[in-house]
Design a protein around this motif. Structure first.
Motif, PDB file in Angstrom:
ATOM      1  N   ILE A 215       0.870  -1.179   0.000  1.00  0.00           N
ATOM      2  CA  ILE A 215       0.000   0.000   0.000  1.00  0.00           C
ATOM      3  C   ILE A 215       0.903   1.224   0.000  1.00  0.00           C
ATOM      4  CG2 ILE A 215      -1.825   1.234   1.218  1.00  0.00           C
ATOM      5  CD1 ILE A 215      -2.589  -1.399   2.542  1.00  0.00           C
ATOM      6  N   GLU A 216       0.845   2.028  -1.042  1.00  0.00           N
ATOM      7  CA  GLU A 216       1.877   3.021  -1.294  1.00  0.00           C
ATOM      8  C   GLU A 216       1.977   4.117  -0.242  1.00  0.00           C
ATOM      9  OE1 GLU A 216       1.645   4.533  -5.214  1.00  0.00           O
ATOM     10  OE2 GLU A 216       2.485   2.729  -6.113  1.00  0.00           O
ATOM     11  N   ASP A 217       0.901   4.435   0.426  1.00  0.00           N
ATOM     12  CA  ASP A 217       0.977   5.558   1.356  1.00  0.00           C
ATOM     13  C   ASP A 217       0.618   5.149   2.782  1.00  0.00           C
ATOM     14  OD1 ASP A 217      -1.646   5.066   0.887  1.00  0.00           O
ATOM     15  OD2 ASP A 217      -2.236   7.133   0.465  1.00  0.00           O
ATOM     16  N   TYR A 218       0.842   3.885   3.112  1.00  0.00           N
ATOM     17  CA  TYR A 218       0.468   3.407   4.438  1.00  0.00           C
ATOM     18  C   TYR A 218       1.630   3.603   5.411  1.00  0.00           C
ATOM     19  CZ  TYR A 218      -2.020   0.589   7.893  1.00  0.00           C
ATOM     20  OH  TYR A 218      -2.685   0.158   9.024  1.00  0.00           O
ATOM     21  N   TRP A 219       1.948   4.867   5.690  1.00  0.00           N
ATOM     22  CA  TRP A 219       2.991   5.205   6.645  1.00  0.00           C
ATOM     23  C   TRP A 219       2.365   5.472   8.012  1.00  0.00           C
ATOM     24  CZ3 TRP A 219       7.996   4.791   5.205  1.00  0.00           C
ATOM     25  CH2 TRP A 219       8.297   4.860   3.841  1.00  0.00           C
ATOM     26  N   THR A 220       3.010   4.972   9.050  1.00  0.00           N
ATOM     27  CA  THR A 220       2.554   5.212  10.415  1.00  0.00           C
ATOM     28  C   THR A 220       3.598   6.046  11.144  1.00  0.00           C
ATOM     29  OG1 THR A 220       1.327   3.125  10.516  1.00  0.00           O
ATOM     30  CG2 THR A 220       1.933   4.140  12.607  1.00  0.00           C
ATOM     31  N   LEU A 221       3.150   7.124  11.777  1.00  0.00           N
ATOM     32  CA  LEU A 221       4.058   7.958  12.555  1.00  0.00           C
ATOM     33  C   LEU A 221       4.453   7.213  13.825  1.00  0.00           C
ATOM     34  CD1 LEU A 221       5.479  10.688  13.022  1.00  0.00           C
ATOM     35  CD2 LEU A 221       3.387  11.459  14.176  1.00  0.00           C
ATOM     36  N   LYS A 222       5.741   6.965  13.977  1.00  0.00           N
ATOM     37  CA  LYS A 222       6.239   6.252  15.152  1.00  0.00           C
ATOM     38  C   LYS A 222       6.623   7.211  16.271  1.00  0.00           C
ATOM     39  CE  LYS A 222       9.664   2.789  16.564  1.00  0.00           C
ATOM     40  NZ  LYS A 222       8.688   1.773  17.015  1.00  0.00           N
ATOM     41  N   HIS A 223       7.220   8.353  15.884  1.00  0.00           N
ATOM     42  CA  HIS A 223       7.685   9.290  16.911  1.00  0.00           C
ATOM     43  C   HIS A 223       7.999  10.627  16.259  1.00  0.00           C
ATOM     44  CE1 HIS A 223       9.360  10.315  20.834  1.00  0.00           C
ATOM     45  NE2 HIS A 223      10.397  10.853  20.217  1.00  0.00           N
TER      46      HIS A 223
END
Length: 309
Positions: A215-223
């Motif tokens: 999924i090309e834009d499935y980024w999760t903010l970790k910190h």
């Protein structure tokens, strides 16, 4: 490992366990100049220059065992970027990815640094197996981090994209997460088996994880953390995220500072930042002569390097 004064190389242990390696790479054949380009799972990729007009060699080496392999370069290799792909858990063979900008291929467009061709060398085949024409505008910084994960090389561009190139020459582009900071930049790293993007600008830094690469834009903010939280109000030096720990939630940061003892010259300091505890720790002074690339190196003591010397 890093570049030091007069094109020498330096090695600093960040774990406290010193590994007796030859950071000068004196075990390699004699060359006019050796440039460190990349490091992947214990192997180094170097570009080794010969007297003009000879074409340079790429050399892949293991500093822990002092074994090395010469990879034949192309006529444009002196002005190209190159990155290394290697996973010892899968194979003793490696891949070299050569990214040639337009300026390297055509002298009439010497200020065009968009990537135009990608070549892939396979140590198993003993040859450059793929040559890809790249029509999409994609420009990378010379010292931009590249990282190899599950047979795919990931690279960040200057236009907020992450390029993913596999060993078969297939390529796709993933939009990178961004913040509202015109001066920000980002690099990619592998940590704990996942792809990370470190984005840092004048106001804050953030770490993102690609949870599902399909999924090309499935980024999760970790910190994320502000500049003031990191360094306080007294600090005004420029900083940069240079690496992420491969197994722990730790990032490594360089910070410029002035020293009155050195005539107000800029000195470079190395810090670690632990995400869970939010603790910034000073590691060492890199001085005023250290420069990119800073390569995260974990020794590989396996004797298996295909076609080694």
């Amino acid at each position: 490992m890093d570049r030091c004064q007069y094109d020498s190389h330096g090695y600093r242990s960040l774990s406290g366990n010193w590994c007796p390696i030859d950071a000068s790479l004196s075990f390699l054949p004699k060359y006019k100049k050796i440039d460190l380009l990349d490091c992947c799972n214990g192997l180094l990729l170097c570009r080794c220059s010969k007297p003009y007009p000879e074409t340079p060699d790429y050399v892949v080496c293991n500093p822990a065992t002092e074994k090395w392999v010469i990879v034949p370069a192309n006529k444009w290799s002196s002005d190209s970027y190159a990155r290394l792909g290697f996973d010892p858990a899968i194979s003793s063979h490696f891949h070299v990815f050569e990214l040639a900008p337009a300026a390297a291929l055509n002298a009439n467009v010497k200020f065009d640094y968009n990537i135009k061709e990608v070549g892939i060398y396979s140590s198993k085949a003993g040859a450059w197996t793929h040559q890809i024409d790249w029509n999409d505008p994609f420009e990378i910084c010379n010292f931009s981090a590249g990282t190899f994960l599950s047979g795919v090389l990931y690279l960040c561009s200057d236009n907020d994209l992450v390029a993913a190139v596999d060993v078969e020459g297939n390529c796709r582009f993933i939009p990178a997460p961004t913040l509202d900071d015109a001066c920000g930049r980002h690099d990619v790293y592998v940590s704990q088996g996942q792809l990370y993007v470190a984005y840092y600008g004048a106001a804050e830094a953030s770490i993102w994880v690609l949870e599902d690469s399909s999924i090309e834009d499935y980024w999760t903010l970790k910190h994320n953390i502000s500049y003031l939280q990191l360094f306080g109000s007294r600090s005004r030096g420029r900083y940069g995220v240079i690496s992420v720990h491969p197994e722990d939630d730790v990032i490594f940061i360089t910070v410029e500072s002035k020293s009155t003892l050195s005539g107000d010259r800029l000195l470079l300091k190395l810090f670690s930042y632990e995400i869970d505890s939010k603790e910034l720790k000073f590691i060492c002074d890199l001085g005023r002569i250290s420069r990119r690339p800073y390569l995260s190196y974990v020794p590989l003591f396996s004797e298996s390097l295909a076609d080694e010397h």
